[in-house]
Design a protein around this motif. Structure first.
Motif, PDB file in Angstrom:
ATOM      1  N   LYS A 155       0.528   4.183  -2.908  1.00  0.00           N
ATOM      2  CA  LYS A 155      -0.373   5.183  -2.314  1.00  0.00           C
ATOM      3  C   LYS A 155      -0.557   6.438  -3.174  1.00  0.00           C
ATOM      4  O   LYS A 155      -1.589   7.114  -3.066  1.00  0.00           O
ATOM      5  CB  LYS A 155       0.101   5.574  -0.914  1.00  0.00           C
ATOM      6  CG  LYS A 155       1.428   6.303  -0.825  1.00  0.00           C
ATOM      7  CD  LYS A 155       1.745   6.641   0.636  1.00  0.00           C
ATOM      8  CE  LYS A 155       3.026   7.473   0.768  1.00  0.00           C
ATOM      9  NZ  LYS A 155       4.241   6.658   0.434  1.00  0.00           N
TER      10      LYS A 155
ATOM     11  N   VAL B 288     -10.145   2.143  -4.735  1.00  0.00           N
ATOM     12  CA  VAL B 288     -10.591   1.178  -3.719  1.00  0.00           C
ATOM     13  C   VAL B 288     -11.919   0.580  -4.159  1.00  0.00           C
ATOM     14  O   VAL B 288     -12.865   1.318  -4.463  1.00  0.00           O
ATOM     15  CB  VAL B 288     -10.746   1.833  -2.335  1.00  0.00           C
ATOM     16  CG1 VAL B 288     -11.211   0.798  -1.306  1.00  0.00           C
ATOM     17  CG2 VAL B 288      -9.450   2.495  -1.888  1.00  0.00           C
TER      18      VAL B 288
ATOM     19  N   LEU C 218       0.829  -1.201   0.000  1.00  0.00           N
ATOM     20  CA  LEU C 218       0.000   0.000   0.000  1.00  0.00           C
ATOM     21  C   LEU C 218       0.865   1.253   0.000  1.00  0.00           C
ATOM     22  O   LEU C 218       0.531   2.252  -0.660  1.00  0.00           O
ATOM     23  CB  LEU C 218      -0.922   0.000   1.227  1.00  0.00           C
ATOM     24  CG  LEU C 218      -1.942  -1.144   1.321  1.00  0.00           C
ATOM     25  CD1 LEU C 218      -2.853  -0.927   2.512  1.00  0.00           C
ATOM     26  CD2 LEU C 218      -2.748  -1.272   0.044  1.00  0.00           C
TER      27      LEU C 218
ATOM     28  N   GLY D  57     -11.485   7.432   3.840  1.00  0.00           N
ATOM     29  CA  GLY D  57     -10.552   7.597   2.742  1.00  0.00           C
ATOM     30  C   GLY D  57      -9.113   7.775   3.176  1.00  0.00           C
ATOM     31  O   GLY D  57      -8.276   8.241   2.390  1.00  0.00           O
ATOM     32  N   VAL D  58      -8.807   7.410   4.426  1.00  0.00           N
ATOM     33  CA  VAL D  58      -7.433   7.499   4.934  1.00  0.00           C
ATOM     34  C   VAL D  58      -7.058   6.174   5.577  1.00  0.00           C
ATOM     35  O   VAL D  58      -7.923   5.365   5.930  1.00  0.00           O
ATOM     36  CB  VAL D  58      -7.272   8.634   5.973  1.00  0.00           C
ATOM     37  CG1 VAL D  58      -7.591   9.981   5.350  1.00  0.00           C
ATOM     38  CG2 VAL D  58      -8.156   8.387   7.191  1.00  0.00           C
ATOM     39  N   LEU D  59      -5.766   5.930   5.733  1.00  0.00           N
ATOM     40  CA  LEU D  59      -5.297   4.765   6.452  1.00  0.00           C
ATOM     41  C   LEU D  59      -3.925   5.049   7.041  1.00  0.00           C
ATOM     42  O   LEU D  59      -3.227   5.979   6.624  1.00  0.00           O
ATOM     43  CB  LEU D  59      -5.265   3.513   5.580  1.00  0.00           C
ATOM     44  CG  LEU D  59      -4.186   3.347   4.517  1.00  0.00           C
ATOM     45  CD1 LEU D  59      -4.135   1.902   4.072  1.00  0.00           C
ATOM     46  CD2 LEU D  59      -4.453   4.220   3.309  1.00  0.00           C
TER      47      LEU D  59
ATOM     48  N   LYS E  48      -3.582   9.833   2.930  1.00  0.00           N
ATOM     49  CA  LYS E  48      -4.792   9.816   2.094  1.00  0.00           C
ATOM     50  C   LYS E  48      -4.361   9.308   0.723  1.00  0.00           C
ATOM     51  O   LYS E  48      -3.860  10.067  -0.112  1.00  0.00           O
ATOM     52  CB  LYS E  48      -5.389  11.213   1.987  1.00  0.00           C
ATOM     53  CG  LYS E  48      -6.758  11.242   1.303  1.00  0.00           C
ATOM     54  CD  LYS E  48      -7.338  12.638   1.333  1.00  0.00           C
ATOM     55  CE  LYS E  48      -8.723  12.672   0.675  1.00  0.00           C
ATOM     56  NZ  LYS E  48      -9.720  11.866   1.414  1.00  0.00           N
TER      57      LYS E  48
ATOM     58  N   ASN F 264      -7.954  -0.595  10.126  1.00  0.00           N
ATOM     59  CA  ASN F 264      -7.404   0.242   9.067  1.00  0.00           C
ATOM     60  C   ASN F 264      -8.273   0.175   7.810  1.00  0.00           C
ATOM     61  O   ASN F 264      -8.498   1.178   7.126  1.00  0.00           O
ATOM     62  CB  ASN F 264      -5.977  -0.214   8.760  1.00  0.00           C
ATOM     63  CG  ASN F 264      -5.021   0.943   8.519  1.00  0.00           C
ATOM     64  OD1 ASN F 264      -5.361   2.109   8.679  1.00  0.00           O
ATOM     65  ND2 ASN F 264      -3.805   0.625   8.130  1.00  0.00           N
TER      66      ASN F 264
ATOM     67  N   ARG G  24     -11.416   2.225   8.210  1.00  0.00           N
ATOM     68  CA  ARG G  24     -11.103   3.656   8.125  1.00  0.00           C
ATOM     69  C   ARG G  24     -10.900   4.084   6.668  1.00  0.00           C
ATOM     70  O   ARG G  24     -11.299   5.177   6.266  1.00  0.00           O
ATOM     71  CB  ARG G  24      -9.853   3.956   8.953  1.00  0.00           C
ATOM     72  CG  ARG G  24      -9.656   5.437   9.224  1.00  0.00           C
ATOM     73  CD  ARG G  24      -8.619   5.670  10.279  1.00  0.00           C
ATOM     74  NE  ARG G  24      -8.593   7.061  10.672  1.00  0.00           N
ATOM     75  CZ  ARG G  24      -7.742   7.586  11.543  1.00  0.00           C
ATOM     76  NH1 ARG G  24      -6.829   6.814  12.124  1.00  0.00           N
ATOM     77  NH2 ARG G  24      -7.776   8.862  11.846  1.00  0.00           N
ATOM     78  N   LEU G  25     -10.275   3.207   5.879  1.00  0.00           N
ATOM     79  CA  LEU G  25     -10.088   3.504   4.460  1.00  0.00           C
ATOM     80  C   LEU G  25     -11.439   3.663   3.768  1.00  0.00           C
ATOM     81  O   LEU G  25     -11.639   4.586   2.966  1.00  0.00           O
ATOM     82  CB  LEU G  25      -9.269   2.403   3.799  1.00  0.00           C
ATOM     83  CG  LEU G  25      -9.046   2.531   2.288  1.00  0.00           C
ATOM     84  CD1 LEU G  25      -8.254   3.796   1.958  1.00  0.00           C
ATOM     85  CD2 LEU G  25      -8.330   1.296   1.750  1.00  0.00           C
TER      86      LEU G  25
END
Length: 411
Positions: free
Chosen positions: A313, A354, A309, A339-341, A349, A331, A334-335
């Motif tokens: 990214k 995805v 990832l 839209g973040v991890l 971000k 995680n 949250r993604l």
């Protein structure tokens, strides 16, 4: 008059996770599953008393995670299929490593873990174990290779499903109903349906092809047990250039050793032979230039998936395909939600694409209803779910019990 059959849930009745069910029939006592919920912090079931025998439906930690505690404290023999026992050792060892890395105190020691296999008793589908006057027969639950539902014959017949899948996949055949008086069945997807499996497979493969065509990398986070093998077999159909990293490598080796538990050991071997395995830093570089990478962890909470990832990214042509449920506060969740991890303790971000695909190994709502009707029970006990009433409402005229943890129920 012979006393009734009694059950008590030590955990996992009203929620998914930390499942454990005690069964008492006359002087005989047995425990079915004894798991933990690998949350932060982990959650554990009530303490189990000494029992005559324990039965493990499958290797996932929410069913197996407390087995070393049981054998360490009570020296209980644990019966399960060969792949379940082998994979359990792998996952339990990893759970100790995760507890140490996350700063949680584990419920059992490394010595308990080393000693546990001394109490493991291997048994195959169709075979029967006698526990006092009880006869416990194993049937396939269809969830993952080796997953078992238990038919218990005593004063009456009780079936305990563990986790259940009635849809056949490349990896395993779906479970078939077993006639009984009392059916104790999981209800993870009560009130929720799964999309058509063949349609999901087609959409996944088409999306992967679209990413490959524009020069991107497809990263497939997958649970090591069951999901990884299914994804490798699916990708092999279209001859993708695929790399594999993570614990799934060890699970592959276990599954191909046990004939009769995978739908086609030959096809799994063929998929493995088409897949290149990451063994070194040099292999990681090659994997980043491939078409697809299948890797753990399935919820992006650690493991080799993070390095892939991190590498993609900033690449909008690459993609992450989530193939399993993302638990809240992970995680992966949250993604999806924000839209973040978090990658290596840094919140990012990402620009990669995805997509989610429902490859669940659990029966959906309508499949659960059909399975229950096929078992034709006098009563059904709904467990291992947080929306059990939705399933009870779909069974008019049937006696439905929604048990609470720590309470005995007699039949």
């Amino acid at each position: 008059m012979r006393p009734p059959m009694d059950i008590e849930f030590l955990g996992g009745a009203s929620q998914v996770g930390r499942l454990g069910m005690l069964l008492r029939d006359g002087p005989a006592t047995a425990l079915f599953d004894y798991g933990m919920l690998p949350a932060k912090p982990p959650q554990y079931p009530m303490e189990a008393p000494p029992v005559d025998a324990a039965f493990l439906s499958h290797a996932h930690l929410d069913h197996s995670g407390m087995i070393p505690w049981l054998t360490g404290h009570h020296r209980t023999n644990v019966f399960a299929t060969p792949p379940t026992l082998d994979v359990s050792e792998l996952l339990l060892e990893d759970s100790l490593k995760v507890a140490a890395s996350e700063g949680f105190s584990p419920p059992f020691s490394s010595e308990d873990l080393r000693e546990a296999p001394r109490y493991f008793e291997s048994i195959n589908f169709g075979e029967t174990v006698e526990v006092g006057d009880l006869e416990v027969t194993l049937h396939s639950a269809g969830h993952i290779p080796g997953a078992t539902l238990f038919e218990v014959k005593g004063r009456e017949t009780l079936v305990f499903t563990g986790d259940l899948q009635t849809t056949s996949t490349d990896l395993v055949l779906g479970a078939k109903p077993v006639k009984c008086d009392t059916l104790v069945i999981e209800s993870t997807y009560a009130g929720r349906q799964h999309p058509d499996r063949l349609k999901t497979e087609y959409e996944f493969l088409q999306f992967a092809k679209s990413i490959v065509r524009i020069g991107g990398l497809v990263v497939v986070p997958a649970f090591a047990v069951g999901r990884t093998q299914e994804m490798l077999m699916l990708l092999a159909r279209e001859k993708f250039e695929t790399f594999l990293d993570g614990m799934g490598k060890a699970v592959n080796s276990i599954y191909v050793e046990h004939q009769g538990y995978v739908r086609s050991t030959k096809k799994l071997r063929q998929a493995m032979n088409r897949t290149r395995v990451v063994h070194s830093a040099r292999a990681i570089d090659k994997a980043l230039g491939a078409e697809v990478v299948v890797t753990t962890s399935g919820m992006l909470d650690g493991g080799p998936v993070l390095r892939f990832l991190d590498a993609i990214k900033d690449d909008p042509n690459s993609a992450v395909c989530l193939t399993g449920y993302q638990v809240p506060e992970t995680n992966g969740r949250r993604l999806l939600d924000e839209g973040v991890l978090e990658i290596h303790e840094e919140l990012v971000k990402p620009r990669f694409q995805v997509r989610t695909f429902d490859f669940s190994a659990h029966a959906g709502h309508d499949q659960l209803v059909a399975f229950i009707e096929g078992c034709d029970p006098k009563r059904v006990v709904l467990m291992h779910g947080d929306n059990r009433q939705a399933l009870a409402d779909a069974l008019p005229g049937m006696e439905c019990i929604l048990p609470a943890e720590g309470k005995w129920y007699s039949f």
